[in-house]
Design an enzyme around this catalytic site. Structure first.
Site, PDB file in Angstrom:
ATOM      1  N   LYS A  22     -23.751 -23.687 -36.328  1.00 42.13           N
ATOM      2  CA  LYS A  22     -24.601 -24.825 -36.714  1.00 42.13           C
ATOM      3  C   LYS A  22     -25.909 -24.798 -35.935  1.00 42.13           C
ATOM      4  O   LYS A  22     -26.993 -24.914 -36.507  1.00 42.13           O
ATOM      5  CB  LYS A  22     -23.864 -26.128 -36.421  1.00 42.13           C
ATOM      6  CG  LYS A  22     -24.702 -27.379 -36.480  1.00 42.13           C
ATOM      7  CD  LYS A  22     -23.915 -28.658 -36.269  1.00 42.13           C
ATOM      8  CE  LYS A  22     -23.752 -29.019 -34.834  1.00 42.13           C
ATOM      9  NZ  LYS A  22     -24.910 -29.685 -34.195  1.00 42.13           N
ATOM     10  N   ASN A  23     -25.807 -24.629 -34.600  1.00 39.37           N
ATOM     11  CA  ASN A  23     -26.992 -24.803 -33.753  1.00 39.37           C
ATOM     12  C   ASN A  23     -27.921 -23.594 -33.753  1.00 39.37           C
ATOM     13  O   ASN A  23     -29.007 -23.654 -33.169  1.00 39.37           O
ATOM     14  CB  ASN A  23     -26.567 -25.186 -32.338  1.00 39.37           C
ATOM     15  CG  ASN A  23     -25.945 -26.584 -32.306  1.00 39.37           C
ATOM     16  OD1 ASN A  23     -26.096 -27.355 -33.260  1.00 39.37           O
ATOM     17  ND2 ASN A  23     -25.217 -26.892 -31.262  1.00 39.37           N
ATOM     18  N   CYS A 117     -25.707 -36.991 -31.790  1.00 39.34           N
ATOM     19  CA  CYS A 117     -24.640 -37.620 -31.000  1.00 39.34           C
ATOM     20  C   CYS A 117     -25.229 -38.458 -29.863  1.00 39.34           C
ATOM     21  O   CYS A 117     -26.238 -38.100 -29.274  1.00 39.34           O
ATOM     22  CB  CYS A 117     -23.725 -36.547 -30.413  1.00 39.34           C
ATOM     23  SG  CYS A 117     -22.864 -35.607 -31.673  1.00 39.34           S
ATOM     24  N   ARG A 122     -31.489 -39.129 -24.390  1.00 42.71           N
ATOM     25  CA  ARG A 122     -31.759 -37.757 -24.847  1.00 42.71           C
ATOM     26  C   ARG A 122     -33.264 -37.670 -25.105  1.00 42.71           C
ATOM     27  O   ARG A 122     -33.720 -37.683 -26.228  1.00 42.71           O
ATOM     28  CB  ARG A 122     -30.944 -37.411 -26.087  1.00 42.71           C
ATOM     29  CG  ARG A 122     -29.462 -37.300 -25.846  1.00 42.71           C
ATOM     30  CD  ARG A 122     -28.688 -36.861 -27.088  1.00 42.71           C
ATOM     31  NE  ARG A 122     -28.792 -35.423 -27.318  1.00 42.71           N
ATOM     32  CZ  ARG A 122     -28.136 -34.804 -28.325  1.00 42.71           C
ATOM     33  NH1 ARG A 122     -27.442 -35.516 -29.201  1.00 42.71           N
ATOM     34  NH2 ARG A 122     -28.242 -33.497 -28.479  1.00 42.71           N
ATOM     35  N   ASP A 125     -39.270 -35.355 -23.611  1.00 43.65           N
ATOM     36  CA  ASP A 125     -40.457 -35.138 -22.771  1.00 43.65           C
ATOM     37  C   ASP A 125     -40.802 -33.659 -22.598  1.00 43.65           C
ATOM     38  O   ASP A 125     -41.971 -33.284 -22.502  1.00 43.65           O
ATOM     39  CB  ASP A 125     -40.263 -35.797 -21.397  1.00 43.65           C
ATOM     40  CG  ASP A 125     -39.049 -35.229 -20.682  1.00 43.65           C
ATOM     41  OD1 ASP A 125     -37.948 -35.273 -21.257  1.00 43.65           O
ATOM     42  OD2 ASP A 125     -39.197 -34.717 -19.561  1.00 43.65           O
ATOM     43  N   ASP A 307     -20.722 -28.496 -25.068  1.00 46.01           N
ATOM     44  CA  ASP A 307     -20.138 -28.789 -26.394  1.00 46.01           C
ATOM     45  C   ASP A 307     -18.656 -28.452 -26.469  1.00 46.01           C
ATOM     46  O   ASP A 307     -18.020 -28.708 -27.484  1.00 46.01           O
ATOM     47  CB  ASP A 307     -20.888 -28.035 -27.505  1.00 46.01           C
ATOM     48  CG  ASP A 307     -22.287 -28.558 -27.664  1.00 46.01           C
ATOM     49  OD1 ASP A 307     -23.088 -27.901 -28.346  1.00 46.01           O
ATOM     50  OD2 ASP A 307     -22.599 -29.626 -27.091  1.00 46.01           O
ATOM     51  N   ARG A 399     -19.916 -33.206 -39.610  1.00 41.48           N
ATOM     52  CA  ARG A 399     -21.292 -32.742 -39.377  1.00 41.48           C
ATOM     53  C   ARG A 399     -21.302 -31.308 -38.864  1.00 41.48           C
ATOM     54  O   ARG A 399     -22.266 -30.587 -39.050  1.00 41.48           O
ATOM     55  CB  ARG A 399     -21.970 -33.639 -38.334  1.00 41.48           C
ATOM     56  CG  ARG A 399     -22.489 -34.952 -38.823  1.00 41.48           C
ATOM     57  CD  ARG A 399     -23.269 -35.657 -37.727  1.00 41.48           C
ATOM     58  NE  ARG A 399     -24.239 -34.770 -37.132  1.00 41.48           N
ATOM     59  CZ  ARG A 399     -24.544 -34.753 -35.824  1.00 41.48           C
ATOM     60  NH1 ARG A 399     -23.957 -35.582 -34.993  1.00 41.48           N
ATOM     61  NH2 ARG A 399     -25.435 -33.921 -35.340  1.00 41.48           N
TER      62      ARG A 399
HETATM   63  C1  EPZ Z   1     -28.673 -28.938 -28.288  1.00 42.81           C
HETATM   64  O1  EPZ Z   1     -29.090 -30.284 -28.099  1.00 42.81           O
HETATM   65  C2  EPZ Z   1     -27.479 -28.995 -29.224  1.00 42.81           C
HETATM   66  N1  EPZ Z   1     -27.878 -29.581 -30.492  1.00 42.81           N
HETATM   67  C3  EPZ Z   1     -26.353 -29.808 -28.600  1.00 42.81           C
HETATM   68  O2  EPZ Z   1     -25.227 -29.641 -29.454  1.00 42.81           O
HETATM   69  C4  EPZ Z   1     -25.993 -29.223 -27.235  1.00 42.81           C
HETATM   70  O3  EPZ Z   1     -25.055 -30.065 -26.625  1.00 42.81           O
HETATM   71  C5  EPZ Z   1     -27.242 -29.118 -26.360  1.00 42.81           C
HETATM   72  O4  EPZ Z   1     -28.256 -28.346 -27.047  1.00 42.81           O
HETATM   73  C6  EPZ Z   1     -26.954 -28.415 -25.027  1.00 42.81           C
HETATM   74  O5  EPZ Z   1     -26.450 -27.138 -25.275  1.00 42.81           O
HETATM   75  C7  EPZ Z   1     -28.510 -28.782 -31.392  1.00 42.81           C
HETATM   76  O6  EPZ Z   1     -28.756 -27.611 -31.140  1.00 42.81           O
HETATM   77  C8  EPZ Z   1     -28.876 -29.416 -32.706  1.00 42.81           C
HETATM   78  P1  EPZ Z   1     -31.055 -29.966 -24.657  1.00 42.81           P
HETATM   79  P2  EPZ Z   1     -30.516 -30.581 -27.382  1.00 42.81           P
HETATM   80  O7  EPZ Z   1     -32.452 -30.251 -25.020  1.00 42.81           O
HETATM   81  O8  EPZ Z   1     -31.485 -29.539 -27.781  1.00 42.81           O
HETATM   82  C9  EPZ Z   1     -32.333 -32.963 -21.236  1.00 42.81           C
HETATM   83  C10 EPZ Z   1     -23.404 -30.295 -30.740  1.00 42.81           C
HETATM   84  O9  EPZ Z   1     -22.317 -30.806 -30.409  1.00 42.81           O
HETATM   85  N2  EPZ Z   1     -33.632 -32.957 -21.899  1.00 42.81           N
HETATM   86  O10 EPZ Z   1     -30.660 -28.578 -24.261  1.00 42.81           O
HETATM   87  O11 EPZ Z   1     -30.842 -32.010 -27.604  1.00 42.81           O
HETATM   88  C11 EPZ Z   1     -31.270 -33.649 -22.073  1.00 42.81           C
HETATM   89  O12 EPZ Z   1     -31.293 -35.052 -21.861  1.00 42.81           O
HETATM   90  C12 EPZ Z   1     -24.682 -30.805 -30.128  1.00 42.81           C
HETATM   91  O13 EPZ Z   1     -23.533 -29.348 -31.555  1.00 42.81           O
HETATM   92  C13 EPZ Z   1     -34.698 -33.584 -21.261  1.00 42.81           C
HETATM   93  O14 EPZ Z   1     -34.571 -34.139 -20.167  1.00 42.81           O
HETATM   94  O15 EPZ Z   1     -30.094 -30.387 -25.853  1.00 42.81           O
HETATM   95  C14 EPZ Z   1     -30.015 -33.022 -21.556  1.00 42.81           C
HETATM   96  O16 EPZ Z   1     -29.627 -33.660 -20.368  1.00 42.81           O
HETATM   97  C15 EPZ Z   1     -24.429 -31.976 -29.222  1.00 42.81           C
HETATM   98  N3  EPZ Z   1     -35.906 -33.566 -21.888  1.00 42.81           N
HETATM   99  C16 EPZ Z   1     -30.448 -31.589 -21.241  1.00 42.81           C
HETATM  100  O17 EPZ Z   1     -31.874 -31.617 -21.138  1.00 42.81           O
HETATM  101  C17 EPZ Z   1     -36.105 -32.974 -23.105  1.00 42.81           C
HETATM  102  O18 EPZ Z   1     -37.243 -32.994 -23.620  1.00 42.81           O
HETATM  103  C18 EPZ Z   1     -30.073 -30.572 -22.303  1.00 42.81           C
HETATM  104  O19 EPZ Z   1     -30.613 -31.016 -23.530  1.00 42.81           O
HETATM  105  C19 EPZ Z   1     -35.012 -32.346 -23.731  1.00 42.81           C
HETATM  106  C20 EPZ Z   1     -33.774 -32.354 -23.101  1.00 42.81           C
END
Ligand code: EPZ
Length: 429
Positions: A22-23, A117, A122, A125, A307, A399
């Site tokens: 998916k991702n 989710c 989330r 920035d 995940d 999903r």
């Molecule tokens: C992706 O989410 C995945 N979703 C998530 O999978 C997965 O859990 C996550 O990556 C981590 O591997 C998709 O790919 C659609 P991040 P994403 O940006 O991109 C912080 C599933 O179950 N952060 O890597 O939103 C954030 O708060 C889903 O398939 C910032 O601080 O994750 C988190 O603590 C759930 N600022 C950490 O980074 C930002 O601008 C990782 O988030 C962006 C993120």
């Protein structure tokens, strides 16, 4: 409304084939906006989030043609900017990849703040930091994100404060046609970041370093259409590996890349589970061996995936002794534990750490999915528990998992989806 019925407590046996990731599929689908040509995407998982992504592309003017066995032809030559229905953008997290793709193609972008989710805060920035470093003016009013440029975008070097998957992908998309060299430091290293880079390079891009913490994107003038197959879903594979362990079964999981599974395989072996690696499959077996208690901390790839945190929690609930499960990526990813506690699990959550007292078994209950992987964890808990468990709000699970009920039925699980008629006053029978 639909519910899942599980009459659990029985071992499973057989083979489960993993679908496309998916991702990885979500960014690649939105990346076709930049290609401005026909692409054929193969091994697309038939799940709700992919349907939503295709709806968004259609709303933007893309021509989508369903081919045999789930492959899709996407023609984005007539795509226009900024026409995404809000309800589609809000239906998942991945809709925000439209921003990077639109910036690359049109020099401007607009999208509603994404859904996805609920794990607490989330933010975006790091995405905004990247877009601004490339020269975009970003307005984020909490509901909408709008990116404009007066004098166009320019290649830049960006250091991410967090190795964010989403921000790494969005900056890669936005910079793929920018003259010069864009460098992303402290980049995410997940396999789906690599899959996007491979897709873009096969379309004529010039990206190096994907899979490491430094990704270099040298801009190219134009991309061209390709046929591309999505990598297998390591989280779906891991989910069924844990299901085998939790139900005292032997399952063969096919269409996997064992290298992507290393951290999951290692933790299962630590718990006393047998995992045999084949070229593109894993055989997971637990012959009545007691589950050993362990410590797990989720982290960015190649660490143990966040995940897989809820699924692993179920296994720790059935282990001998006290285990700890630390969430190293998100602020609040333990909401699902309330539902496991209703099944008799002994879990105490403090901040980002869950302390789990293992029990020989859980007891059946009626529970509800609160998010995608939490819902998958409840399915595993129901399969491992003697008696009938009902799971509500299963749309969360659909999903991200292709035919989960059918795949589990094929290895002997007594599981089915039951449609509950809605009654006029909005309640369910
Ligand atoms: C992706 O989410 C995945 N979703 C998530 O999978 C997965 O859990 C996550 O990556 C981590 O591997 C998709 O790919 C659609 P991040 P994403 O940006 O991109 C912080 C599933 O179950 N952060 O890597 O939103 C954030 O708060 C889903 O398939 C910032 O601080 O994750 C988190 O603590 C759930 N600022 C950490 O980074 C930002 O601008 C990782 O988030 C962006 C993120």
């Amino acid at each position: 409304m639909e519910r899942i019925y599980i009459n659990g407590g029985k071992p499973l046996s057989g083979t489960i084939e993993v679908a496309g990731m998916k991702n990885a599929a979500l960014p690649i689908l939105f990346a076709t906006i930049i290609v401005e040509d026909k692409c054929v995407i193969e091994n697309l998982p038939k799940i709700k989030d992919i349907e939503t992504a295709l709806e968004i592309l259609k709303a933007m003017g893309a021509k989508i043609r369903e081919l045999s066995n789930g492959n899709v032809e996407i023609d984005t030559r007539e795509v226009v900017c900024g026409s995404i229905p809000i309800e589609l953008a809000k239906a998942m997290r991945g809709s925000y990849y439209v921003l990077g793709a639109e910036l690359a193609r049109f020099g401007r972008a607009q999208a509603a703040f994404p859904g996805g989710c609920d794990f607490g805060e989330r933010p975006m920035d790091q995405h905004i930091k990247g877009f601004e470093a490339l020269g975009a003016k970003v307005i984020d009013n909490g509901d909408f994100i709008k990116c404009t440029t007066e004098s166009g975008l320019n290649a830049a070097s960006i250091y991410l404060d967090v190795p964010s998957v989403g921000a790494t992908i969005n900056i890669m998309l936005a910079s793929v046609k920018l003259d010069g060299l864009t460098v992303i430091e402290n980049a995410a290293r997940e396999p789906h970041v690599v899959d996007l880079a491979n897709f873009l390079n096969s379309c004529g891009a010039d990206i190096s370093g994907a899979g490491t913490e430094v990704i270099k994107i040298r801009g190219v003038k134009q991309l061209h259409g390709v046929t591309y197959a999505i990598i297998p879903d390591m989280i779906e594979a891991g989910t069924y590996m844990v299901a085998a362990a939790a139900t005292n079964s032997t399952l063969t999981i096919t269409n996997v890349i064992p290298k992507h599974m290393e951290s999951i395989t290692a933790k299962l072996i630590d718990m006393g589970i047998s995992v045999t690696e084949l070229d593109d499959a894993l055989i997971v077996s637990r012959n009545n061996t007691p589950l050993k208690k362990i410590k797990v901390k989720t982290n960015f790839y190649p660490g143990f995936p966040t995940d897989m945190q809820p699924q692993m929690c179920v296994l720790l609930c059935l282990a001998d002794g006290q285990s700890t499960l630390m969430e190293g990526v998100f602020d609040n990813r333990f909401k699902y534990t309330d539902e496991l506690i209703r099944m008799g699990a002994c879990i105490t959550v403090q901040g980002r750490t869950a302390t789990i007292e293992g029990r020989p078994s859980l007891h059946p209950a009626t529970v509800r999915a609160v998010d995608l992987r939490g819902g998958a964890a409840l399915v595993i808990a129901g399969l491992a528990t003697k008696g009938v468990t009902w799971i509500d709000d299963i749309h969360h699970i659909e999903r991200g998992y292709v035919n989960m009920v059918e795949k589990l039925q094929s290895v002997g699980a007594d599981i089915k989806k039951v449609v509950i008629p809605d009654v006029p006053n909005g309640n369910h029978l």
